[in-house]
Design an enzyme around this catalytic site. Structure first.
Site, PDB file in Angstrom:
ATOM      1  N   ASN A 123       1.037  -1.437   0.216  1.00 41.52           N
ATOM      2  CA  ASN A 123      -0.002  -0.140  -0.178  1.00 41.52           C
ATOM      3  C   ASN A 123       0.740   1.035   0.473  1.00 41.52           C
ATOM      4  O   ASN A 123       0.108   2.202  -0.884  1.00 41.52           O
ATOM      5  CB  ASN A 123      -0.868  -0.002   0.427  1.00 41.52           C
ATOM      6  CG  ASN A 123      -2.074  -1.214   0.903  1.00 41.52           C
ATOM      7  OD1 ASN A 123      -2.781  -0.748  -0.004  1.00 41.52           O
ATOM      8  ND2 ASN A 123      -1.958  -1.921   1.595  1.00 41.52           N
TER       9      ASN A 123
ATOM     10  N   ARG B 215       3.783   1.356  25.584  1.00 43.61           N
ATOM     11  CA  ARG B 215       3.504   2.187  23.922  1.00 43.61           C
ATOM     12  C   ARG B 215       3.682   3.696  24.133  1.00 43.61           C
ATOM     13  O   ARG B 215       3.580   4.078  23.121  1.00 43.61           O
ATOM     14  CB  ARG B 215       2.584   1.873  23.434  1.00 43.61           C
ATOM     15  CG  ARG B 215       2.022   0.167  23.652  1.00 43.61           C
ATOM     16  CD  ARG B 215       0.737  -0.068  23.339  1.00 43.61           C
ATOM     17  NE  ARG B 215       0.420  -1.143  22.867  1.00 43.61           N
ATOM     18  CZ  ARG B 215       0.517  -1.698  22.213  1.00 43.61           C
ATOM     19  NH1 ARG B 215       1.376  -1.342  21.005  1.00 43.61           N
ATOM     20  NH2 ARG B 215       0.368  -3.928  22.235  1.00 43.61           N
TER      21      ARG B 215
ATOM     22  N   ARG C 293      -0.084  -1.272  14.904  1.00 41.30           N
ATOM     23  CA  ARG C 293       0.544  -0.279  15.944  1.00 41.30           C
ATOM     24  C   ARG C 293      -0.545  -0.120  16.493  1.00 41.30           C
ATOM     25  O   ARG C 293      -1.392   0.627  16.035  1.00 41.30           O
ATOM     26  CB  ARG C 293       1.416  -0.080  16.294  1.00 41.30           C
ATOM     27  CG  ARG C 293       2.887  -0.137  15.740  1.00 41.30           C
ATOM     28  CD  ARG C 293       3.757  -0.936  16.849  1.00 41.30           C
ATOM     29  NE  ARG C 293       3.877  -0.043  18.502  1.00 41.30           N
ATOM     30  CZ  ARG C 293       4.558  -0.447  19.575  1.00 41.30           C
ATOM     31  NH1 ARG C 293       4.184  -1.737  19.427  1.00 41.30           N
ATOM     32  NH2 ARG C 293       4.178  -0.117  20.649  1.00 41.30           N
TER      33      ARG C 293
ATOM     34  N   ASN D 142      -5.764   5.061   8.513  1.00 37.75           N
ATOM     35  CA  ASN D 142      -5.860   4.245   9.115  1.00 37.75           C
ATOM     36  C   ASN D 142      -6.505   3.390   7.669  1.00 37.75           C
ATOM     37  O   ASN D 142      -7.549   3.376   7.476  1.00 37.75           O
ATOM     38  CB  ASN D 142      -6.055   3.696   9.975  1.00 37.75           C
ATOM     39  CG  ASN D 142      -5.477   2.110  10.332  1.00 37.75           C
ATOM     40  OD1 ASN D 142      -4.115   1.435   9.683  1.00 37.75           O
ATOM     41  ND2 ASN D 142      -6.057   1.099  10.894  1.00 37.75           N
TER      42      ASN D 142
ATOM     43  N   HIS E  99      -8.014  -0.170   6.318  1.00 45.48           N
ATOM     44  CA  HIS E  99      -8.045  -1.526   7.190  1.00 45.48           C
ATOM     45  C   HIS E  99      -9.315  -2.609   6.513  1.00 45.48           C
ATOM     46  O   HIS E  99      -9.713  -1.951   5.178  1.00 45.48           O
ATOM     47  CB  HIS E  99      -8.871  -1.085   8.402  1.00 45.48           C
ATOM     48  CG  HIS E  99      -9.768  -2.114   9.444  1.00 45.48           C
ATOM     49  ND1 HIS E  99      -8.332  -2.393  10.272  1.00 45.48           N
ATOM     50  CD2 HIS E  99     -10.560  -3.596   9.350  1.00 45.48           C
ATOM     51  CE1 HIS E  99      -9.225  -3.455  10.985  1.00 45.48           C
ATOM     52  NE2 HIS E  99     -10.548  -4.669  10.478  1.00 45.48           N
TER      53      HIS E  99
ATOM     54  N   SER F  41     -11.674   0.095   4.438  1.00 42.72           N
ATOM     55  CA  SER F  41     -12.307   0.834   5.283  1.00 42.72           C
ATOM     56  C   SER F  41     -11.069   1.675   5.203  1.00 42.72           C
ATOM     57  O   SER F  41     -10.085   1.138   5.455  1.00 42.72           O
ATOM     58  CB  SER F  41     -13.148   0.697   6.817  1.00 42.72           C
ATOM     59  OG  SER F  41     -14.329  -0.335   6.359  1.00 42.72           O
TER      60      SER F  41
ATOM     61  N   ASP G 271      -9.439   0.703  15.645  1.00 45.54           N
ATOM     62  CA  ASP G 271      -9.769   0.897  14.211  1.00 45.54           C
ATOM     63  C   ASP G 271     -11.163   1.682  14.401  1.00 45.54           C
ATOM     64  O   ASP G 271     -12.601   0.534  13.769  1.00 45.54           O
ATOM     65  CB  ASP G 271      -9.513  -0.953  13.131  1.00 45.54           C
ATOM     66  CG  ASP G 271      -9.239  -1.445  13.402  1.00 45.54           C
ATOM     67  OD1 ASP G 271      -7.880  -0.425  13.098  1.00 45.54           O
ATOM     68  OD2 ASP G 271      -8.682  -2.296  13.855  1.00 45.54           O
TER      69      ASP G 271
HETATM   70  C1  GAR Z   1      -3.411  -4.167   4.701  1.00 48.85           C
HETATM   71  O1  GAR Z   1      -4.154  -5.373   4.082  1.00 48.85           O
HETATM   72  C2  GAR Z   1      -3.503  -3.579   5.183  1.00 48.85           C
HETATM   73  O2  GAR Z   1      -5.142  -3.202   5.482  1.00 48.85           O
HETATM   74  C3  GAR Z   1      -3.396  -3.816   6.832  1.00 48.85           C
HETATM   75  O3  GAR Z   1      -2.471  -4.760   7.104  1.00 48.85           O
HETATM   76  C4  GAR Z   1      -1.595  -4.789   5.269  1.00 48.85           C
HETATM   77  C5  GAR Z   1      -0.433  -4.792   4.884  1.00 48.85           C
HETATM   78  O4  GAR Z   1      -0.352  -4.806   3.775  1.00 48.85           O
HETATM   79  N1  GAR Z   1      -4.263  -3.724   8.239  1.00 48.85           N
HETATM   80  C6  GAR Z   1      -4.519  -3.636   9.219  1.00 48.85           C
HETATM   81  O5  GAR Z   1      -4.794  -4.782   9.169  1.00 48.85           O
HETATM   82  C7  GAR Z   1      -4.220  -2.664  10.320  1.00 48.85           C
HETATM   83  N2  GAR Z   1      -5.244  -3.127  11.371  1.00 48.85           N
HETATM   84  P1  GAR Z   1       1.313  -3.881   2.980  1.00 48.85           P
HETATM   85  O6  GAR Z   1       2.378  -3.975   4.144  1.00 48.85           O
HETATM   86  O7  GAR Z   1       0.813  -4.297   1.700  1.00 48.85           O
HETATM   87  O8  GAR Z   1       0.660  -2.705   2.778  1.00 48.85           O
END
Ligand code: GAR
Length: 191
Positions: free
Chosen positions: A16, A70, A96, A110, A112, A139, A148
């Protein structure tokens, strides 16, 4: 023409991060140039570090293992971000839980991989796939102190196809993410 600056925080593969850098970084939309000026990762071996380098960005590593709680980690993260005068912080797979030390100081969004408020937490793709839901989705929301749980900005869904495999479900989610997150960054920074 104006310039708007943003930061990307990530923890892992960084697909991403790469989608945003490809589609948004250094580009001009509605007379506004959008620039990623900072990438931060909490894992020193994350693949996303190499992806950012392809765009000339050297990632700042803030390893959470070096902190006892944290709040201490978040305080260092906040002070790093504040050096850059950014208009937006984007969490793109930043795994995190953030405390008020961060959320009260930083305006962040963020990504999700579910239709929030369903399937919060770290296993959203598996849990949504294993549910009876006939739609899945993605989302983007404002980051708040509730995991979240901040205000939803954008969502996109897809229908479960007949006998859809877990791999197909996951691929569909990632494909949507790579569209929705860059679009949301552009929308927020150009309005
Ligand atoms: C993504 O699918 C994102 O939605 C998720 O981590 C992945 C990162 O992929 N995030 C969560 O689950 C947040 N709670 P990437 O490192 O290839 O971008």
């Amino acid at each position: 023409m104006s310039i708007k600056k943003f930061a990307i925080l990530f923890s892992g593969s960084g697909s991403n991060l790469e989608a945003i850098l490809q589609k948004v970084h250094g580009k001009t939309f509605a007379n506004t140039k959008l620039e990623c000026v900072l990438t931060v990762c909490n894992k020193k071996d994350a693949f996303g570090i190499q992806r950012a380098r392809k765009f000339g960005l050297e990632t700042v590593i803030i390893d959470n293992k070096n902190f006892t709680n944290r709040e201490e980690f978040d305080a260092v993260l906040v002070s790093e971000i504040k050096k850059y005068d950014v208009d937006l912080v984007v969490l793109a797979g930043f795994m995190r839980i953030l405390t008020p030390v961060f959320t009260q100081e930083i305006g962040a969004i963020n990504l999700h991989p579910s239709i929030l408020p369903l399937f919060k937490g770290a296993h959203a793709i598996e849990e949504s796939f294993n549910s009876d839901m006939q739609v899945g989705g993605v989302s983007v929301h404002w980051v708040s102190a509730e995991l979240d749980g901040g205000k939803i900005i954008a969502q996109r869904t897809f229908e479960r196809s007949k006998n859809m495999s877990f791999e197909a479900w996951e691929d569909k989610i990632h494909a949507i993410e790579h569209e929705l997150l860059p679009e949301t960054v552009i929308n927020l920074l150009t309005k």
